[in-house]
Design a protein around this motif. Structure first.
Motif, PDB file in Angstrom:
ATOM      1  N   VAL A   1     -15.937   0.122  24.941  1.00  0.00           N
ATOM      2  CA  VAL A   1     -15.871  -1.022  24.022  1.00  0.00           C
ATOM      3  C   VAL A   1     -14.732  -0.798  23.040  1.00  0.00           C
ATOM      4  N   CYS A   2     -13.810  -1.757  22.950  1.00  0.00           N
ATOM      5  CA  CYS A   2     -12.665  -1.660  22.037  1.00  0.00           C
ATOM      6  C   CYS A   2     -13.120  -1.985  20.607  1.00  0.00           C
ATOM      7  N   ASP A   3     -12.444  -1.391  19.616  1.00  0.00           N
ATOM      8  CA  ASP A   3     -12.881  -1.528  18.218  1.00  0.00           C
ATOM      9  C   ASP A   3     -12.336  -2.771  17.515  1.00  0.00           C
ATOM     10  N   ASP A   4     -11.542  -3.608  18.199  1.00  0.00           N
ATOM     11  CA  ASP A   4     -11.033  -4.821  17.547  1.00  0.00           C
ATOM     12  C   ASP A   4     -12.196  -5.694  17.077  1.00  0.00           C
ATOM     13  N   GLY A   5     -12.219  -6.035  15.801  1.00  0.00           N
ATOM     14  CA  GLY A   5     -13.272  -6.893  15.253  1.00  0.00           C
ATOM     15  C   GLY A   5     -14.590  -6.189  14.999  1.00  0.00           C
ATOM     16  N   PHE A   6     -14.702  -4.918  15.425  1.00  0.00           N
ATOM     17  CA  PHE A   6     -15.958  -4.169  15.271  1.00  0.00           C
ATOM     18  C   PHE A   6     -16.192  -3.828  13.805  1.00  0.00           C
ATOM     19  N   SER A   7     -17.455  -3.884  13.372  1.00  0.00           N
ATOM     20  CA  SER A   7     -17.810  -3.636  11.971  1.00  0.00           C
ATOM     21  C   SER A   7     -19.186  -2.977  11.925  1.00  0.00           C
ATOM     22  N   MET A   8     -19.672  -2.675  10.727  1.00  0.00           N
ATOM     23  CA  MET A   8     -21.029  -2.118  10.611  1.00  0.00           C
ATOM     24  C   MET A   8     -22.076  -3.134  11.060  1.00  0.00           C
ATOM     25  N   ASN A   9     -21.811  -4.426  10.870  1.00  0.00           N
ATOM     26  CA  ASN A   9     -22.712  -5.442  11.437  1.00  0.00           C
ATOM     27  C   ASN A   9     -22.806  -5.286  12.946  1.00  0.00           C
ATOM     28  N   SER A  10     -21.646  -5.124  13.590  1.00  0.00           N
ATOM     29  CA  SER A  10     -21.612  -4.927  15.042  1.00  0.00           C
ATOM     30  C   SER A  10     -22.370  -3.657  15.422  1.00  0.00           C
ATOM     31  N   ALA A  11     -22.126  -2.573  14.666  1.00  0.00           N
ATOM     32  CA  ALA A  11     -22.773  -1.288  14.950  1.00  0.00           C
ATOM     33  C   ALA A  11     -24.290  -1.406  14.860  1.00  0.00           C
TER      34      ALA A  11
ATOM     35  N   HIS B   1      -7.516   3.359  25.204  1.00  0.00           N
ATOM     36  CA  HIS B   1      -8.747   4.133  25.032  1.00  0.00           C
ATOM     37  C   HIS B   1      -8.830   4.830  23.670  1.00  0.00           C
ATOM     38  N   HIS B   2      -7.711   4.936  22.962  1.00  0.00           N
ATOM     39  CA  HIS B   2      -7.783   5.508  21.613  1.00  0.00           C
ATOM     40  C   HIS B   2      -8.532   4.576  20.662  1.00  0.00           C
ATOM     41  N   GLU B   3      -8.805   3.338  21.114  1.00  0.00           N
ATOM     42  CA  GLU B   3      -9.553   2.375  20.300  1.00  0.00           C
ATOM     43  C   GLU B   3     -11.017   2.276  20.728  1.00  0.00           C
ATOM     44  N   ASP B   4     -11.459   3.119  21.677  1.00  0.00           N
ATOM     45  CA  ASP B   4     -12.849   3.082  22.141  1.00  0.00           C
ATOM     46  C   ASP B   4     -13.814   3.396  20.991  1.00  0.00           C
ATOM     47  N   VAL B   5     -14.933   2.689  20.954  1.00  0.00           N
ATOM     48  CA  VAL B   5     -15.927   2.869  19.885  1.00  0.00           C
ATOM     49  C   VAL B   5     -16.825   4.064  20.175  1.00  0.00           C
ATOM     50  N   LEU B   6     -17.002   4.920  19.167  1.00  0.00           N
ATOM     51  CA  LEU B   6     -17.957   6.033  19.173  1.00  0.00           C
ATOM     52  C   LEU B   6     -19.005   5.688  18.124  1.00  0.00           C
ATOM     53  N   LEU B   7     -20.262   5.756  18.508  1.00  0.00           N
ATOM     54  CA  LEU B   7     -21.325   5.198  17.669  1.00  0.00           C
ATOM     55  C   LEU B   7     -22.455   6.197  17.471  1.00  0.00           C
ATOM     56  N   THR B   8     -23.017   6.213  16.263  1.00  0.00           N
ATOM     57  CA  THR B   8     -24.210   7.014  15.956  1.00  0.00           C
ATOM     58  C   THR B   8     -25.293   6.071  15.456  1.00  0.00           C
ATOM     59  N   CYS B   9     -26.435   6.085  16.135  1.00  0.00           N
ATOM     60  CA  CYS B   9     -27.565   5.222  15.756  1.00  0.00           C
ATOM     61  C   CYS B   9     -28.646   6.052  15.076  1.00  0.00           C
ATOM     62  N   GLN B  10     -29.539   5.394  14.362  1.00  0.00           N
ATOM     63  CA  GLN B  10     -30.618   6.103  13.670  1.00  0.00           C
ATOM     64  C   GLN B  10     -31.955   5.424  13.910  1.00  0.00           C
ATOM     65  N   GLY B  11     -33.016   6.258  13.926  1.00  0.00           N
ATOM     66  CA  GLY B  11     -34.381   5.727  14.024  1.00  0.00           C
ATOM     67  C   GLY B  11     -34.622   4.924  15.280  1.00  0.00           C
ATOM     68  N   THR B  12     -35.748   5.107  15.900  1.00  0.00           N
ATOM     69  CA  THR B  12     -36.011   4.343  17.117  1.00  0.00           C
ATOM     70  C   THR B  12     -36.501   2.942  16.807  1.00  0.00           C
TER      71      THR B  12
END
Length: 398
Positions: A108-118, A173-184
């Motif tokens: 997933v590319c990071d263009d337009g990505f935000s904490m809302n998206s995350a 690929h240098h724009e690929d999203v790396l994500l950390t989620c919390q809580g199930t």
């Protein structure tokens, strides 16, 4: 004289006739030219009109294609998106650790990505939200071999139904999203509202609301148990049994899973249910007999690297390496002591206390976070940013 005058008169008449004939020819030629011009103009207009029509059709088709491309990703009535978090070997991550975000197997590319998206993406995977996100090429050839499948992920809220995205991209690929989620987001509770651990039935809650049984199946049960850190589901049922149910809202309905992992599931946050349809679930804990999650082994050792005597402080090892103290607390200490077969933890501290034996060890665990004193509620990462001065030293109660 009369003959000459007659010839002159005839000659003049001939000249007048020739002049008239020439004028007629000129008029006809002019008319023919006008007709030809009109026909040519008509053909040109028809060609222009046809070309404009073709261009309008092409633009319309393109607009329709782009609209469909966006609309296919837009799920107004249900929450569904084929997202997965994986590590550098492509293994699915169900814990609260950073991973490469995939959509239908591609990045997933990071263009337009935000904490809302995350937050929205984490919630579609069964987590309660996102901790952080970043972009980068960190997984080498494994990451480069992936196709970039999603771009311009723009969300107006933390729900996926508010998001738009495109399957075409202009990214590397240098724009690929790396994500950390919390809580199930999921929790099993008893009649008093206390979290259930072990192989015991509990009321299934999602973000503190109940879950309706419409379309619920054993696939759903397995997927949710795994999200909560259990090995699998044992059984499930529904009913209105406890007074705490009536004090809760119904937060999830129509849980449909095509396999026993959460990213194969869809659900609705709107419902048409009563509390008599609330789901009760029993999960199977992972094996905890001197083992950590996924069958890996915890050990307490003394300064010589031998198993520490019961009730004595020891260096905590995970799979032969030390454990960093980031986020470690007494809840984590109790969970690990119980996994080692002890009743509970007495205390823990950090430090580089065992010299060369400790220095030679690799740090194999970090960011241990536990929501209860059962190891099945714990999450961790095998990557770290620690030194041996942060190694956990643990004392368990025999």
């Amino acid at each position: 004289v009369d003959k000459l005058e007659k010839r002159d008169k005839e000659s003049q008449e001939d000249e007048v006739m020739e002049k008239r004939d020439e004028e007629k020819l000129d008029d006809k030629a002019e008319q023919d030219e006008k007709v030809e011009k009109r026909e040519k103009d008509k053909v040109t207009q028809e060609e222009t009109a046809a070309e404009e029509k073709r261009e309008e059709a092409a633009v319309s088709a393109k607009s329709k294609s782009e609209a469909e491309e966006i609309e296919n990703l837009e799920t107004r009535s249900s929450v569904r998106a084929a997202f997965t978090l994986v590590d550098g070997r492509g293994h699915r991550l169900n814990s609260q650790t950073e991973g490469l975000l995939l959509y239908n197997g591609g990045t997933v590319c990071d263009d337009g990505f935000s904490m809302n998206s995350a937050h929205a993406v984490c919630r579609t995977m069964g987590f309660s939200g996102a901790t952080r996100w970043r972009h980068g090429l960190v997984y080498g050839s494994f990451q480069r071999r992936k196709t970039i499948r999603l771009d311009d992920v723009i969300c107006s809220s933390t729900h996926w139904s508010s998001c738009r995205a495109r399957t075409s991209h202009n990214c590397g690929h240098h724009e690929d999203v790396l994500l950390t989620c919390q809580g199930t987001g999921f929790k099993l509770v008893n009649s008093a509202g206390t979290q259930v651990t072990g192989r015991r039935e509990g009321l299934l809650t999602f973000q503190d609301g109940t879950v309706c049984d419409d379309y619920f199946s054993m696939y759903s049960a397995h997927a949710i148990c795994r999200q909560m850190g259990f090995a699998s589901a044992v059984t499930w049922t529904h009913g209105n049994r406890w007074s705490i149910q009536r004090r809760k809202s119904i937060h999830m309905d129509d849980v449909r899973c095509s396999a026993s992992y959460w990213n194969y599931c869809t659900y609705r946050s709107a419902h048409n249910c009563g509390h008599y349809e609330d789901v009760f679930l029993t999960c199977q804990p992972r094996s905890l007999t001197r083992s950590g999650a996924h069958g890996h082994r915890f050990t307490l050792v003394d300064w010589r690297g031998r198993t520490a005597q019961r009730g004595c402080e020891g260096l905590l090892l995970y799979n032969g390496g030390t454990v960093c103290d980031d986020y470690f607390n007494m809840t984590a200490a109790h969970a690990i002591c119980r996994a080692l077969g002890y009743r509970s933890a007495i205390r823990f501290r950090n430090g580089h206390a065992y010299g060369a034996m400790q220095t030679r060890k690799t740090i194999t665990m970090d960011d241990v976070r536990c929501s209860s004193t059962s190891w099945s509620s714990c999450h961790f990462t095998t990557r770290h940013n620690c030194s041996h001065g942060e190694d956990v030293l643990l004392t368990c109660q025999a």
